[in-house]
Design a protein around this motif. Structure first.
Motif, PDB file in Angstrom:
ATOM      1  N   LEU A 201      25.606  33.349  51.165  1.00 38.18           N
ATOM      2  CA  LEU A 201      26.489  33.289  50.003  1.00 38.18           C
ATOM      3  C   LEU A 201      26.180  34.416  49.019  1.00 38.18           C
ATOM      4  CD1 LEU A 201      28.736  31.680  48.566  1.00 38.18           C
ATOM      5  CD2 LEU A 201      26.915  30.369  47.428  1.00 38.18           C
ATOM      6  N   SER A 202      27.237  35.068  48.520  1.00 38.53           N
ATOM      7  CA  SER A 202      27.076  36.160  47.565  1.00 38.53           C
ATOM      8  C   SER A 202      28.263  36.178  46.612  1.00 38.53           C
ATOM      9  CB  SER A 202      26.969  37.503  48.291  1.00 38.53           C
ATOM     10  OG  SER A 202      28.156  37.762  49.031  1.00 38.53           O
ATOM     11  N   VAL A 203      28.108  36.900  45.511  1.00 40.48           N
ATOM     12  CA  VAL A 203      29.203  37.118  44.561  1.00 40.48           C
ATOM     13  C   VAL A 203      29.240  38.592  44.215  1.00 40.48           C
ATOM     14  CG1 VAL A 203      29.144  34.794  43.580  1.00 40.48           C
ATOM     15  CG2 VAL A 203      27.733  36.599  42.574  1.00 40.48           C
ATOM     16  N   GLN A 204      30.417  39.050  43.799  1.00 38.90           N
ATOM     17  CA  GLN A 204      30.532  40.448  43.397  1.00 38.90           C
ATOM     18  C   GLN A 204      31.641  40.606  42.369  1.00 38.90           C
ATOM     19  OE1 GLN A 204      31.674  42.708  46.932  1.00 38.90           O
ATOM     20  NE2 GLN A 204      33.710  42.937  46.031  1.00 38.90           N
ATOM     21  N   ALA A 205      31.585  41.714  41.665  1.00 37.03           N
ATOM     22  CA  ALA A 205      32.632  42.067  40.703  1.00 37.03           C
ATOM     23  C   ALA A 205      32.863  43.564  40.792  1.00 37.03           C
ATOM     24  CB  ALA A 205      32.228  41.664  39.288  1.00 37.03           C
ATOM     25  N   GLN A 206      34.126  43.951  40.652  1.00 35.21           N
ATOM     26  CA  GLN A 206      34.479  45.364  40.703  1.00 35.21           C
ATOM     27  C   GLN A 206      35.581  45.643  39.692  1.00 35.21           C
ATOM     28  OE1 GLN A 206      34.882  47.013  44.592  1.00 35.21           O
ATOM     29  NE2 GLN A 206      36.121  48.750  43.922  1.00 35.21           N
ATOM     30  N   GLY A 207      35.466  46.742  38.983  1.00 36.27           N
ATOM     31  CA  GLY A 207      36.472  47.087  37.997  1.00 36.27           C
ATOM     32  C   GLY A 207      36.627  48.586  37.873  1.00 36.27           C
ATOM     33  N   ASP A 208      37.782  49.010  37.373  1.00 36.99           N
ATOM     34  CA  ASP A 208      37.990  50.434  37.108  1.00 36.99           C
ATOM     35  C   ASP A 208      38.958  50.599  35.959  1.00 36.99           C
ATOM     36  OD1 ASP A 208      40.789  50.636  38.088  1.00 36.99           O
ATOM     37  OD2 ASP A 208      39.906  50.310  40.056  1.00 36.99           O
ATOM     38  N   LEU A 218      47.629  54.147  30.498  1.00 37.68           N
ATOM     39  CA  LEU A 218      46.391  53.428  30.798  1.00 37.68           C
ATOM     40  C   LEU A 218      46.616  52.565  32.026  1.00 37.68           C
ATOM     41  CD1 LEU A 218      43.480  52.656  29.835  1.00 37.68           C
ATOM     42  CD2 LEU A 218      44.537  50.715  28.673  1.00 37.68           C
ATOM     43  N   THR A 219      45.615  52.493  32.895  1.00 35.28           N
ATOM     44  CA  THR A 219      45.626  51.561  34.009  1.00 35.28           C
ATOM     45  C   THR A 219      44.219  51.026  34.196  1.00 35.28           C
ATOM     46  OG1 THR A 219      46.127  51.265  36.366  1.00 35.28           O
ATOM     47  CG2 THR A 219      45.272  53.410  35.711  1.00 35.28           C
ATOM     48  N   TRP A 220      44.112  49.742  34.500  1.00 37.87           N
ATOM     49  CA  TRP A 220      42.796  49.161  34.742  1.00 37.87           C
ATOM     50  C   TRP A 220      42.934  47.983  35.704  1.00 37.87           C
ATOM     51  CZ3 TRP A 220      41.899  44.041  33.496  1.00 37.87           C
ATOM     52  CH2 TRP A 220      42.775  43.448  32.571  1.00 37.87           C
ATOM     53  N   ASP A 244      46.492  46.064  35.766  1.00 43.53           N
ATOM     54  CA  ASP A 244      47.347  46.351  34.613  1.00 43.53           C
ATOM     55  C   ASP A 244      47.712  47.835  34.620  1.00 43.53           C
ATOM     56  OD1 ASP A 244      47.890  47.125  31.670  1.00 43.53           O
ATOM     57  OD2 ASP A 244      47.860  44.941  31.593  1.00 43.53           O
ATOM     58  N   THR A 245      49.010  48.142  34.495  1.00 43.04           N
ATOM     59  CA  THR A 245      49.479  49.526  34.518  1.00 43.04           C
ATOM     60  C   THR A 245      50.497  49.738  33.411  1.00 43.04           C
ATOM     61  OG1 THR A 245      49.198  49.631  36.926  1.00 43.04           O
ATOM     62  CG2 THR A 245      50.559  51.326  35.919  1.00 43.04           C
ATOM     63  N   ASP A 246      50.360  50.830  32.679  1.00 43.48           N
ATOM     64  CA  ASP A 246      51.297  51.188  31.620  1.00 43.48           C
ATOM     65  C   ASP A 246      51.790  52.607  31.877  1.00 43.48           C
ATOM     66  OD1 ASP A 246      52.774  51.593  29.377  1.00 43.48           O
ATOM     67  OD2 ASP A 246      51.139  51.360  27.942  1.00 43.48           O
ATOM     68  N   TYR A 247      52.946  52.689  32.572  1.00 41.08           N
ATOM     69  CA  TYR A 247      53.524  53.983  32.945  1.00 41.08           C
ATOM     70  C   TYR A 247      54.925  54.092  32.368  1.00 41.08           C
ATOM     71  CZ  TYR A 247      55.712  57.594  35.871  1.00 41.08           C
ATOM     72  OH  TYR A 247      56.395  58.702  36.319  1.00 41.08           O
TER      73      TYR A 247
END
Length: 269
Positions: A201-208, A218-220, A244-247
């Motif tokens: 068992l493991s957990v992870q998080a990823q963001g940009d 802005l995009t994230w 989330d994207t703002d184009y």
């Protein structure tokens, strides 16, 4: 008449912007902590599903209006023709690379009543909107921290979007068709953290975050998953994801937030 049909059809036939994605849950590269340290390289592929809802505003045609959208996954899935999502993750020593790709094809069809004008009598028009979306995020990076219990990767790359819309409207014995496509590329920077809780068992998080006015204002994105390893080569991930994207450029607007649960099945080579 053509512009009137397009504007009315767009208002009611908002494209079902579903199942977009940018960085899926890359599950652990090894089934045990000891294997994570011992292996100099790792490669894995993750097909996945993303049950996303969408909120925001879009203007898929430069000549059309901007419309507000607020759809849950259950409300939009009926118009989904095809969808495919896959993530590739590779590592050699401390160098990492990630490629995430998404393709969706959605359609919406309705009949609209036009009240008529001084020049035209009232009439009904049939309208069909087809939307195709492709997105790919490619990132490379370096493993800053590498321990049996915890890893931290620093990432940077690009996110590419391409959206194609086609509308067909018919009424009064006539049929008009209009299509338009647009796309853009955004720079992104991010990080990925991974925690081993047990051997399985493991957990992870990823963001940009990105855009920086290069194309999008802005995009994230953010993703968090729990992962369970069945065998040395196979594991399952489940979690939640937001993009989330703002184009806004040349009359096209794509200001949306997509969010929902995500499930992926990973095979490690």
């Amino acid at each position: 008449m053509k512009k009137q049909l397009i504007a009315c059809a767009l208002f009611l036939c908002v494209p079902q912007i579903l199942h977009a994605a940018d960085t899926i849950a890359a599950t652990p590269e090894a089934s045990t902590p000891s294997q994570t340290v011992a292996s100099d390289w790792a490669l894995q592929i993750t097909p996945y599903l993303w049950a996303t809802g969408v909120k925001g505003k879009v203007s898929p045609f430069g000549v059309g209006p901007t419309v507000n959208i607020d759809r849950s996954f259950s409300e939009g899935r009926d118009g989904l023709n095809i969808a495919g999502f896959v993530n590739l993750w590779g590592r050699y020593d401390r160098f990492v690379v990630s490629a995430d790709m998404m393709y969706t094809d959605t359609s919406d069809e309705n009949t609209y009543w036009f009240p008529g004008t001084s020049l035209l009598p009232p009439f009904e028009a049939n309208g069909k909107l087809n939307t195709k979306q492709f997105m790919a995020t490619v990132q490379g990076g370096y493993r800053v921290v590498d321990t049996p219990a915890f890893t931290l990767d620093a990432l940077a790359g690009i996110r590419l979007w391409h959206i194609s819309n086609e509308i067909t409207a018919s009424g009064l014995g006539r049929s008009v068709r209009y299509d338009e496509s647009f796309g853009w590329v955004d720079p992104v920077v991010g990080a990925r953290v991974f925690f081993n809780l047990t051997d399985r068992l493991s957990v992870q998080a990823q963001g940009d975050i990105g855009g920086f006015d290069a194309n999008s204002d802005l995009t994230w994105s953010f993703l968090s998953t729990a992962n369970y390893t069945f065998t040395e080569h196979l594991s399952l991930s489940a979690g939640y994801k937001i993009v989330d994207t703002d184009y806004e450029k040349d009359g096209h607007v794509y200001d949306t937030r997509l969010s929902g649960p995500v499930v992926g099945l990973t095979y490690r080579f």
